[in-house]
Design a protein around this motif. Structure first.
Motif, PDB file in Angstrom:
ATOM      1  N   VAL A   2      -0.584   8.012  -7.731  1.00 45.63           N
ATOM      2  CA  VAL A   2      -1.136   6.738  -6.921  1.00 45.63           C
ATOM      3  C   VAL A   2      -0.933   5.624  -8.096  1.00 45.63           C
ATOM      4  CG1 VAL A   2      -3.537   5.837  -6.585  1.00 45.63           C
ATOM      5  CG2 VAL A   2      -2.834   8.391  -5.976  1.00 45.63           C
ATOM      6  N   GLN A   3      -0.272   4.574  -7.499  1.00 39.35           N
ATOM      7  CA  GLN A   3       0.047   3.408  -8.109  1.00 39.35           C
ATOM      8  C   GLN A   3      -0.156   2.323  -7.226  1.00 39.35           C
ATOM      9  OE1 GLN A   3       1.108   3.643 -11.139  1.00 39.35           O
ATOM     10  NE2 GLN A   3       1.081   5.792 -11.244  1.00 39.35           N
ATOM     11  N   GLN A   4      -0.456   0.961  -8.231  1.00 40.93           N
ATOM     12  CA  GLN A   4      -0.775  -0.262  -7.362  1.00 40.93           C
ATOM     13  C   GLN A   4       0.595  -0.990  -7.767  1.00 40.93           C
ATOM     14  OE1 GLN A   4      -3.535  -1.188  -6.133  1.00 40.93           O
ATOM     15  NE2 GLN A   4      -4.431   0.579  -6.616  1.00 40.93           N
ATOM     16  N   THR A   5       0.728  -1.840  -6.709  1.00 44.86           N
ATOM     17  CA  THR A   5       2.061  -2.743  -6.784  1.00 44.86           C
ATOM     18  C   THR A   5       1.915  -4.016  -7.654  1.00 44.86           C
ATOM     19  OG1 THR A   5       3.542  -3.944  -5.307  1.00 44.86           O
ATOM     20  CG2 THR A   5       1.483  -3.934  -4.566  1.00 44.86           C
ATOM     21  N   TYR A   7       4.937  -1.890  -9.552  1.00 40.48           N
ATOM     22  CA  TYR A   7       4.867  -0.771 -10.344  1.00 40.48           C
ATOM     23  C   TYR A   7       6.087  -0.663 -11.317  1.00 40.48           C
ATOM     24  CZ  TYR A   7       5.047   4.080 -11.838  1.00 40.48           C
ATOM     25  OH  TYR A   7       5.153   5.214 -12.692  1.00 40.48           O
ATOM     26  N   ALA A  24       2.128   5.780   1.773  1.00 35.21           N
ATOM     27  CA  ALA A  24       0.727   5.542   1.463  1.00 35.21           C
ATOM     28  C   ALA A  24      -0.064   6.800   1.428  1.00 35.21           C
ATOM     29  CB  ALA A  24       0.354   4.352   2.656  1.00 35.21           C
TER      30      ALA A  24
END
Length: 170
Positions: A2-5, A7, A24
């Motif tokens: 799980v990552q945010q943009t 990255y 997603a």
């Protein structure tokens, strides 16, 4: 994962092509499901030789009929190892001279010949062999005309010596 943009992916290898895509994470009540993946995207890291700066100010000096002194200015003072290559202008084949420093004396050249040469920095690599940089643009020089090699005349003699003249032979 799980990552945010955005990255940041690291470490990557220089001069390498990569592909990536993303999905997603969807939550429907207590159920967590991934979406279908996105279209594949690609990128290439910069070539390894972009890490190693090329020298500048290529200069040919003390050129004579069979040798030349070649020098260049390092991009940084700690960069002291280089590869050099040269060839007769118009030739398809380079002659490589590896692990040299500046200045370098190039010997055993042909007289009355136009040459071109290039230099490549060898950057230190803590993980193994040095990393070669890109080759510089060519620099040119011309060797001097060929010396005239004549045998020394021998058997000198003089004869018929007169009051106002003499015959000289060799």
């Amino acid at each position: 994962i799980v990552q945010q943009t955005p990255y940041t992916v690291q470490p990557l290898l220089c001069g390498t092509d990569y592909e990536w895509r993303v999905s997603a994470i969807c939550q429907l009540g207590p159920i967590i499901l991934p979406s279908n993946p996105s279209a594949v995207q690609s990128f290439s890291t910069l070539g390894c030789n972009n890490l190693c700066p090329a020298p500048s100010a290529l200069t040919s000096s003390n050129v004579n009929d069979n040798s030349a002194e070649l020098s260049w200015t390092p991009a940084f003072a700690f960069l002291t190892d280089y590869n050099l290559r040269y060839r007769e202008v118009g030739s398809m084949t380079w002659t490589d001279v590896n692990n040299v420093s500046t200045p370098y004396s190039l010997m055993s050249l042909n007289c009355a010949t136009d040459y071109e040469w290039q230099v490549q920095t060898l950057c230190p690599n803590p993980f193994g062999a040095p990393i070669p940089g890109a080759w510089t643009a060519s620099s040119n020089f011309s060797t001097d005309i060929c010396p005239v090699l004549c045998d020394v005349p021998g058997n000198l003699s003089s004869s018929n010596i007169g009051l106002y003249n003499a015959d000289l032979s060799w």
